[in-house]
Design an enzyme around this catalytic site. Structure first.
Site, PDB file in Angstrom:
ATOM      1  N   ASP A   7      -2.173   1.756  -4.782  1.00 42.79           N
ATOM      2  CA  ASP A   7      -3.479   1.909  -4.342  1.00 42.79           C
ATOM      3  C   ASP A   7      -4.500   0.883  -4.696  1.00 42.79           C
ATOM      4  O   ASP A   7      -4.395   0.311  -5.784  1.00 42.79           O
ATOM      5  CB  ASP A   7      -3.894   3.327  -4.668  1.00 42.79           C
TER       6      ASP A   7
ATOM      7  N   HIS B 163       0.945  -1.259   0.010  1.00 40.52           N
ATOM      8  CA  HIS B 163       0.016  -0.006   0.070  1.00 40.52           C
ATOM      9  C   HIS B 163       0.747   1.221  -0.081  1.00 40.52           C
ATOM     10  O   HIS B 163       0.339   2.391  -0.261  1.00 40.52           O
ATOM     11  CB  HIS B 163      -0.962  -0.292   1.254  1.00 40.52           C
TER      12      HIS B 163
END
Lengths: 373, 476
Positions: free
Chosen positions: B450, B446
Site C-alpha cells: 500500500d 498495489h
C-alpha cells in the site's frame, strides 16, 4: 638493415591520391607503398576495402603493410565455430574478424606481418608477389631456405609454413594478401585455432592445418621492422619507384572518406557471425544434476548465424514440457550467441513459476546450451 | 547486325546473335558475352544469358558461395550478383546489365564454370531509354547529349534512373561531376548541379560531403565545411525520397522481453515520487573515491543507494517479496538481490548483486564493477542475471528527473533514479544554499503493497542518504 625514420615519408597521402603524378615521374610504372599506423584488425581490413573500392589502380599498384594486435581472422566463407575456440577468444579478449578474401583462418599478433598487393584485376598475379617476398627474404638473409609452394604457401626449411595467402577479386580491382610469421606467439596460435565444438556439419571452407614456425626461431636477429623494410625495398626496386613508405591512419576520414563506416561494418555481428554459411549441429552432452547424470541430445540448424531449427532431447518430465517447448521456441530465430541465449533464458525465467528447483534446472540446461556456442 | 525479338518469357531459350562490330574491344576485358541490340523499342524484355567471366590465372571452375540476388529481383549495372570462390580467392561477380533476374543457373556450393551461363537477366527496353545506354562499354550510337557522354576521354557512368532525372531537367551529363564509385553520377550530383543552376542552396546530404576519391578531372571538390554552414532554403524542385519501410521479425532476447513486459503490465502499479538532498553524500563520496581507487575499485553513487535500500528492506520486507501466480501466497525473500538496470548494445539487461544485506558498500561497489565490465563485454552469466528480488534503475546517468518504471516480475517494487541537479533550496535558517538534488520514482505492486508502506520505506531510504552518518547506526 635497420629502417631509418627518415625513410618513412611525411608526404600527405591525400596529395598522392588527388594528384596521381605527384612524387612520381612519368618514367615510373607507378607504385605506392603504404603502412598503417594502427594495430586494429578492423581498421586495417577497412583500409583494404577502401583501396579496393576507391583507388584507381590502372596506372599504379599498391603495397600495403600492416600488423595487428591479437586477432583471429577467418576467410570470407568460413565458419568461426569450426575454425577456432570462440570461448578462449572471449576469455582472452582476442578479436575475431572476417575478411573479404577467401582462404583459411589465421592468427595475427604483433609478431606477424601482413602484406597486401593491390593491382587491377588484369594484373592479378599471386605467384609473382610471393616470389618477391622470397627474394626479399633471401636478400636479407641469404642462408634462409624459403620457397613458394603451388598452394601459394611459403615454407621454411621445406617443412614449416611461415606464410599463408588469400585473395579478393572485384569488378576492376583485385588484391592478394599474405601473412609472414616473424615472432608470433605460437602457443596462443595453436590453442585458439583448435575448435572445441563437436557435431558441426557445414559446407564452409575448411582450413588446412599446418606446422608453423617463426623466422625468429631460425634467426633471432630478425625483427618485423627488418622484414617490412626488406620487402618494401624489393617492391620499390621491382616497380622502379622510390623506397619511400607513406604512413596512413585508418581513422582519418579526410584522407579516406567513408572509412569509419567500413570499419564499423566489419565489426557488426551480422558480418562476423551472420555471414557464416548454413550449418547444423548434432551433439549430446551430460548434465550432472544433484545425484544423477542426464543425457541431453541437441540438434540445431543455424543460418545467417541464427538458430533456424532447434530440437532439445531431454529425459521426460525433467522440465515441465510447456517450459521446454517455450525454450525451443524462443531459441528459434535467436542469434547463435552465448550472450543472446543467456539474456533470453534469464528474461524468460521471470515469467516462469517461481520454484527454486525449476530455476536451477533451467539455468543448468541453459548453461550447457551456451557451451555449444 | 542480327536483331531478334524475344518475348519476356523465362522458358524460352536465348537465341545467339552475331557480335556487333562497333564493340570497343579494349573495354571488353575478359568476357565473351552475347548482346542484343535493337533499333526500336519493344514492349517486352529480352532474356540475356550472363556468363561467368574469366577469373584469371587459368582458372576454369569456381564454387558459388553466396547469391546476393534471387529470381525476380531487379538489378542495375555493377550491382553485385554473387560471390564465388576458387582456391583461396573470393571473387565478386557484378552485373553487366540493368534488368530483372530470371534464372539462377547454380545453387549454393555448386561448381560454376567460366564461360558458361551464370544467370539469365531480362533486359527491359521499354523504359524509354535507348538500349545503348545500358552498356557503357560501347561508343555512343546516338548523339543525344543527355544520356551518354564522354568526359575528358572516358565515359560517364549513371543508372537509368539518374539519366532520366538528367533528361527531365535538361542537364548534360558531361557537365555534372560524379561523386560515386568510378566517378559514377549519382542522384545527389544531379540535384546539386540543379541547385547551382537555380541559385538556391541545397541542404547538405551525407554523400555530397564526401570528397570524391581520385577525381580523374582536375577540379577539386568544395570543402564539406562550407556546405554544412549554409542554411537550407526551400527549392521548388521534386524532392526524391527513396526510403523504404523495413520490417524485421522480433527474435531472441527481444521476444523474451515482449513476454516479460506484457506480464509486467498485468501488475497493478502505483507510483510514489520524492526529492532527495544528496549534498552530504556527494561530499562523502568525494572523500571515499580515492580510497576505493587505491583498492582498485571505481566508486559511484549506486553502492550507497543499494545499501540504503537494503537497510530499508530490513524494515519493510514486503517490498522484497514475490506474489505467486494465483495471488494466493506471498513469499518474503531472505536475500536482498538488488538488480541494477544496465544499458547495453543489446538493450536493457538487469544483473543483480547478491545478498546486499551482508555486503559492505565497498563490496557492493566491487561487485558492480565486475558486472559492469562483463555487461559491456557481453559476457554476463545466467547466475548474474537471475534471482533478483528488488531493482534500482539509474536512468539519471542518461538524463531525466521523474520516471514511471515498470516492475520486473517476479519482483514487487522498483525505483528509478533521476539525474543529480544543483538547485537552490532553503535551509533551517531560511537561507538559500546550493543543494545536490536527485529525484526518485518508485513503482510498487498495489495488490500487496500500500501507499503508506512505500512512503515510509522511501522516507527511511531518503533519511539514510541525506544523512549518511545515520547509516552507521544500522549497518550490520
Amino acid at each position: 638493415m635497420v629502417l631509418q625514420s627518415s625513410l618513412k615519408n611525411c608526404l600527405q597521402l591525400s596529395c598522392i591520391l588527388r594528384t596521381p603524378k605527384a612524387g612520381f615521374n612519368s618514367t615510373t610504372s607507378g607504385g605506392l607503398i603504404i603502412q598503417s599506423v594502427s594495430n586494429d584488425v578492423y581498421q586495417n581490413l577497412a583500409v583494404e576495402d577502401w583501396i579496393h573500392d576507391h583507388m584507381n589502380l590502372e596506372n599504379r599498384q599498391v603495397l600495403f603493410l600492416w600488423r595487428n594486435s591479437p586477432a583471429v581472422v577467418i576467410g570470407r566463407h568460413q565458419n568461426p565455430w569450426q575454425e577456432c575456440n570462440l570461448r578462449l577468444l572471449r576469455q582472452k579478449n582476442i578479436k575475431l574478424a572476417r575478411r573479404r578474401s577467401g582462404g583459411g583462418t589465421v592468427y595475427h599478433d604483433l609478431g606477424n606481418i601482413n602484406l597486401t598487393f593491390f593491382t587491377t584485376r588484369k594484373k592479378y598475379e599471386r605467384m609473382e608477389n610471393l616470389k618477391l617476398v622470397v627474394k626479399a627474404l633471401k636478400a636479407l638473409r641469404p642462408q634462409l631456405d624459403v620457397h613458394v609452394t603451388d598452394r601459394y604457401d611459403i615454407l621454411l626449411d621445406r617443412q614449416y609454413k611461415i606464410s599463408g595467402t588469400a585473395a579478393k577479386l572485384g569488378r576492376t580491382a583485385a588484391y592478394h594478401h599474405c601473412t609472414l610469421l616473424c615472432n608470433a606467439d605460437k602457443f596462443v596460435l595453436s590453442s585458439v585455432l583448435k575448435s572445441p565444438y563437436k557435431g558441426l556439419k557445414s559446407n564452409a571452407t575448411p582450413s588446412v592445418p599446418a606446422s608453423v614456425k617463426n623466422l625468429f626461431e631460425k634467426d633471432p636477429s630478425l625483427t618485423c621492422e627488418m622484414l617490412l623494410d626488406a620487402i618494401a625495398e624489393e617492391y620499390a626496386t621491382q616497380h622502379q619507384i622510390d623506397h619511400r613508405i607513406t604512413l596512413i591512419n585508418p581513422a582519418d576520414e579526410t584522407v579516406l572518406p567513408g572509412i569509419n563506416n567500413k570499419t564499423k561494418e566489419l565489426q557488426t555481428w551480422d558480418w562476423v557471425y551472420g555471414k557464416t554459411p548454413k550449418f547444423s549441429i548434432s551433439t549430446c552432452f551430460n548434465m550432472v544434476y544433484k545425484d544423477s547424470v542426464l543425457d541431453v541430445k541437441v540438434d540445431m540448424d543455424v543460418k545467417h548465424g541464427r538458430i533456424e531449427v532447434c530440437n532439445i532431447d531431454l529425459p521426460e518430465q525433467w522440465l515441465p514440457p510447456a517450459l521446454w517447448s517455450e525454450l525451443e521456441k524462443s531459441l528459434t530465430g535467436s542469434k547463435f550467441c552465448p550472450n543472446e541465449t543467456t539474456t533470453l533464458a534469464t528474461t524468460l525465467l521471470r515469467v516462469c513459476p517461481q520454484d527454486d528447483e525449476l530455476h536451477s534446472r533451467w539455468n543448468l540446461l541453459c548453461e550447457n546450451m551456451i557451451m555449444l556456442m | 547486325v542480327c536483331i531478334h525479338r524475344v518475348r519476356s518469357c523465362s522458358s524460352i531459350r536465348f537465341i545467339k546473335s552475331k557480335y556487333v562490330c562497333v564493340f570497343d574491344k579494349s573495354a571488353l576485358k575478359f568476357s565473351h558475352q552475347q548482346r542484343l541490340f535493337r533499333t526500336s523499342a519493344v514492349s517486352c524484355g529480352q532474356i540475356v544469358q550472363f556468363k561467368l567471366s574469366d577469373i584469371g590465372e587459368g582458372i576454369t571452375e569456381v564454387t558459388v558461395k553466396e547469391w546476393y540476388i534471387k529470381e525476380g529481383d531487379s538489378v542495375s549495372q555493377f550491382d553485385s550478383i554473387c560471390e564465388v570462390q576458387s582456391d583461396k580467392a573470393s571473387v565478386t561477380i557484378t552485373s553487366r546489365y540493368d534488368g530483372i533476374i530470371r534464372k539462377l543457373h547454380y545453387n549454393l556450393d555448386e561448381i560454376a564454370y567460366v564461360g558458361k551461363p551464370l544467370v539469365d537477366i531480362e533486359i527491359d527496353a521499354s523504359k524509354g531509354v535507348a538500349p545503348e545506354e545500358d552498356v557503357v562499354e560501347t561508343p555512343p550510337m546516338s548523339h543525344e547529349e543527355h544520356t551518354h557522354q564522354e568526359i575528358k576521354g572516358h565515359k560517364t557512368l549513371a543508372t537509368p534512373a539518374v539519366r532520366r532525372l538528367a533528361m527531365e531537367n535538361n542537364i548534360k551529363l558531361s557537365e555534372v561531376v560524379g561523386t560515386g564509385k568510378d566517378n559514377r553520377i549519382l542522384k545527389e550530383d544531379i540535384l546539386n548541379y540543379l541547385a547551382k543552376q537555380t541559385g538556391a542552396i541545397l541542404p547538405p546530404s551525407p554523400k555530397a560531403e564526401i570528397i570524391p576519391p581520385l577525381p580523374k578531372s582536375e577540379t577539386l571538390p568544395a570543402a564539406p565545411k562550407d556546405k554544412a554552414r549554409k542554411i537550407p532554403v526551400p527549392v521548388s524542385r521534386p524532392i526524391v525520397f527513396s526510403g523504404k519501410d523495413k520490417t524485421e521479425p522480433i527474435t531472441g532476447f527481444h521476444k523474451a522481453m515482449v513476454k516479460t513486459m506484457s506480464a509486467a503490465l498485468k501488475i497493478p502499479h502505483f507510483g510514489y515520487c520524492d526529492e532527495i538532498d544528496l549534498t552530504q553524500l556527494v561530499r562523502l563520496r568525494e572523500e571515499l573515491k580515492p580510497l576505493a581507487q587505491i583498492r582498485g575499485v571505481k566508486l559511484s553513487f549506486m553502492p550507497f543507494f543499494m545499501k540504503a535500500a537494503s537497510l530499508g528492506l530490513l524494515q519493510y520486507p514486503i517490498l522484497n517479496a514475490s506474489l505467486d501466480e494465483s495471488c494466493q501466497n506471498v513469499t518474503y525473500k531472505a536475500s536482498h538481490n538488488i538488480g541494477v538496470a544496465m544499458d547495453t548494445e543489446q538493450g536493457l539487461i538487469v544483473p543483480n548483486v547478491k545478498n546486499v544485506q551482508v555486503c559492505s558498500v565497498f563490496e557492493i561497489a566491487s561487485e558492480l564493477n565486475r558486472l559492469q565490465s562483463l555487461g559491456s563485454a557481453g559476457q554476463l552469466g545466467t547466475n548474474d542475471l537471475s534471482g533478483g528480488t528488488f531493482t534500482l534503475s539509474n536512468i539519471g546517468t542518461i538524463g531525466g528527473t521523474y520516471a514511471k518504471p515498470v516492475i520486473l516480475p517476479p519482483e514487487v517494487a522498483i525505483g528509478a533514479l533521476g539525474k543529480i541537479q544543483v538547485l537552490p533550496r532553503f535551509n533551517g535558517k531560511g537561507e538559500v544554499f546550493k543543494a545536490q538534488i536527485m529525484n526518485v520514482s518508485w513503482s510498487a505492486d498495489h495488490r500487496i503493497i500500500d501507499g503508506a508502506t512505500m512512503a515510509r520505506f522511501s522516507n527511511l531510504w531518503k533519511s539514510y542518504l541525506e544523512n549518511p552518518a545515520s547509516m552507521l547506526l544500522d549497518l550490520k
